[in-house]
Motif scaffolding. Structure first.
Motif, short mmCIF file in Angstrom:
data_model
loop_
_atom_site.label_atom_id
_atom_site.label_comp_id
_atom_site.label_asym_id
_atom_site.label_seq_id
_atom_site.Cartn_x
_atom_site.Cartn_y
_atom_site.Cartn_z
N ILE A 83 0.83 -1.20 0.00
CA ILE A 83 0.00 0.00 0.00
C ILE A 83 0.87 1.25 0.00
CG2 ILE A 83 -0.43 0.38 2.46
CD1 ILE A 83 -3.11 0.37 -0.23
N GLN A 84 2.04 1.23 0.64
CA GLN A 84 2.94 2.38 0.61
C GLN A 84 3.48 2.59 -0.79
OE1 GLN A 84 5.73 1.43 3.72
NE2 GLN A 84 4.55 2.54 5.26
N ILE A 85 3.84 1.51 -1.46
CA ILE A 85 4.35 1.62 -2.83
C ILE A 85 3.28 2.23 -3.73
CG2 ILE A 85 4.99 0.26 -4.87
CD1 ILE A 85 6.56 -1.55 -2.93
N ALA A 86 2.02 1.86 -3.49
CA ALA A 86 0.92 2.36 -4.30
C ALA A 86 0.54 3.79 -3.96
CB ALA A 86 -0.29 1.45 -4.15
N GLY A 87 1.03 4.31 -2.86
CA GLY A 87 0.78 5.70 -2.52
C GLY A 87 -0.12 5.95 -1.33
N GLY A 88 -0.30 4.96 -0.50
CA GLY A 88 -1.14 5.13 0.69
C GLY A 88 -2.57 4.73 0.45
N THR A 89 -3.44 5.06 1.38
CA THR A 89 -4.84 4.63 1.27
C THR A 89 -5.78 5.79 0.99
OG1 THR A 89 -5.07 4.79 3.66
CG2 THR A 89 -4.59 2.60 2.74
N SER A 90 -5.30 6.80 0.33
CA SER A 90 -6.15 7.95 0.01
C SER A 90 -7.40 7.51 -0.74
CB SER A 90 -5.37 8.93 -0.86
OG SER A 90 -6.23 9.92 -1.36
N ALA A 96 -11.48 -2.41 6.69
CA ALA A 96 -11.46 -1.72 5.40
C ALA A 96 -11.74 -2.71 4.28
CB ALA A 96 -10.11 -1.03 5.17
N LEU A 97 -11.12 -3.88 4.34
CA LEU A 97 -11.35 -4.91 3.34
C LEU A 97 -12.84 -5.25 3.28
CD1 LEU A 97 -9.28 -7.73 2.16
CD2 LEU A 97 -11.41 -8.43 3.20
N TYR A 98 -13.47 -5.40 4.43
CA TYR A 98 -14.89 -5.73 4.49
C TYR A 98 -15.73 -4.62 3.84
CZ TYR A 98 -19.53 -6.68 6.34
OH TYR A 98 -20.87 -6.92 6.45
N ARG A 99 -15.40 -3.36 4.11
CA ARG A 99 -16.15 -2.24 3.52
C ARG A 99 -16.04 -2.21 2.01
NH1 ARG A 99 -13.86 0.34 8.01
NH2 ARG A 99 -12.35 1.40 6.69
N PRO A 154 -16.16 2.68 -1.84
CA PRO A 154 -15.53 2.31 -3.11
C PRO A 154 -14.08 1.90 -2.88
CG PRO A 154 -15.79 4.68 -2.98
CD PRO A 154 -16.46 4.10 -1.76
N VAL A 155 -13.57 1.05 -3.74
CA VAL A 155 -12.17 0.62 -3.65
C VAL A 155 -11.29 1.78 -4.11
CG1 VAL A 155 -10.45 -1.03 -4.49
CG2 VAL A 155 -12.83 -1.77 -4.15
N PRO A 156 -10.40 2.28 -3.24
CA PRO A 156 -9.50 3.36 -3.66
C PRO A 156 -8.53 2.88 -4.75
CG PRO A 156 -9.54 3.17 -1.27
CD PRO A 156 -10.22 1.96 -1.83
N ARG A 157 -8.15 3.78 -5.61
CA ARG A 157 -7.21 3.45 -6.69
C ARG A 157 -5.90 2.90 -6.12
NH1 ARG A 157 -6.08 1.69 -11.58
NH2 ARG A 157 -4.44 2.82 -12.61
N THR A 158 -5.45 3.43 -5.01
CA THR A 158 -4.19 2.95 -4.43
C THR A 158 -4.31 1.50 -3.96
OG1 THR A 158 -4.79 3.96 -2.31
CG2 THR A 158 -3.31 5.20 -3.74
N VAL A 159 -5.50 1.11 -3.50
CA VAL A 159 -5.70 -0.29 -3.09
C VAL A 159 -5.68 -1.20 -4.31
CG1 VAL A 159 -7.35 -1.91 -2.04
CG2 VAL A 159 -6.90 0.31 -0.95
N GLU A 160 -6.32 -0.77 -5.39
CA GLU A 160 -6.25 -1.56 -6.63
C GLU A 160 -4.80 -1.73 -7.08
OE1 GLU A 160 -7.16 -1.34 -11.40
OE2 GLU A 160 -8.15 0.13 -10.12
N LEU A 161 -4.03 -0.64 -7.06
CA LEU A 161 -2.63 -0.71 -7.48
C LEU A 161 -1.82 -1.64 -6.58
CD1 LEU A 161 -2.02 3.04 -8.38
CD2 LEU A 161 -2.33 1.12 -9.96
N ALA A 162 -2.08 -1.59 -5.28
CA ALA A 162 -1.38 -2.49 -4.35
C ALA A 162 -1.74 -3.94 -4.67
CB ALA A 162 -1.74 -2.15 -2.91
N CYS A 163 -3.00 -4.20 -4.97
CA CYS A 163 -3.44 -5.56 -5.32
C CYS A 163 -2.73 -6.05 -6.59
CB CYS A 163 -4.95 -5.60 -5.52
SG CYS A 163 -5.93 -5.35 -4.04
N ARG A 164 -2.68 -5.17 -7.56
CA ARG A 164 -2.01 -5.54 -8.82
C ARG A 164 -0.52 -5.81 -8.59
NH1 ARG A 164 -4.91 -5.35 -13.28
NH2 ARG A 164 -6.92 -4.29 -13.28
#
Length: 84
Positions: free
Chosen positions: A7-14, A50-53, A60-70
């Motif tokens: 998540i840090q690499i992706a830019g945080g959880t904004s 957060a995962l549950y939400r 909505p899934v934040p873009r940074t979370v999607e990037l971390a997943c990828r």
């Protein structure tokens, strides 16, 4: 990998920028990885609440979370479609 590395690499959880992913795409990601919900949360560095939400569509899934997943998928050699 440290808990927060992805998540840090992706830019945080904004939550300012939301992902194109919806709850179904997010669930599909950890199913493809073959991990539990708790393991998925740990892999990308978010809390289980957060995962549950994101899974229920409460948030909505934040873009940074999607990037971390990828990023985690790439690290594990799992190819994801560009649009899930």
């Amino acid at each position: 990998m440290a808990r927060s590395t992805a998540i840090q690499i992706a830019g945080g959880t904004s939550t300012r920028e939301t992902s194109a992913w919806d709850a179904t795409d997010f669930a599909s990601w950890f199913e493809r990885l073959g991990v539990t919900r708790g393991e998925a949360a740990d892999l990308i560095g978010i809390g289980r609440s957060a995962l549950y939400r994101y899974l229920t569509g409460e948030q909505p899934v934040p873009r940074t979370v999607e990037l971390a997943c990828r990023w985690v998928a790439v690290e594990r050699g799992i190819k994801l479609p560009k649009a899930m």
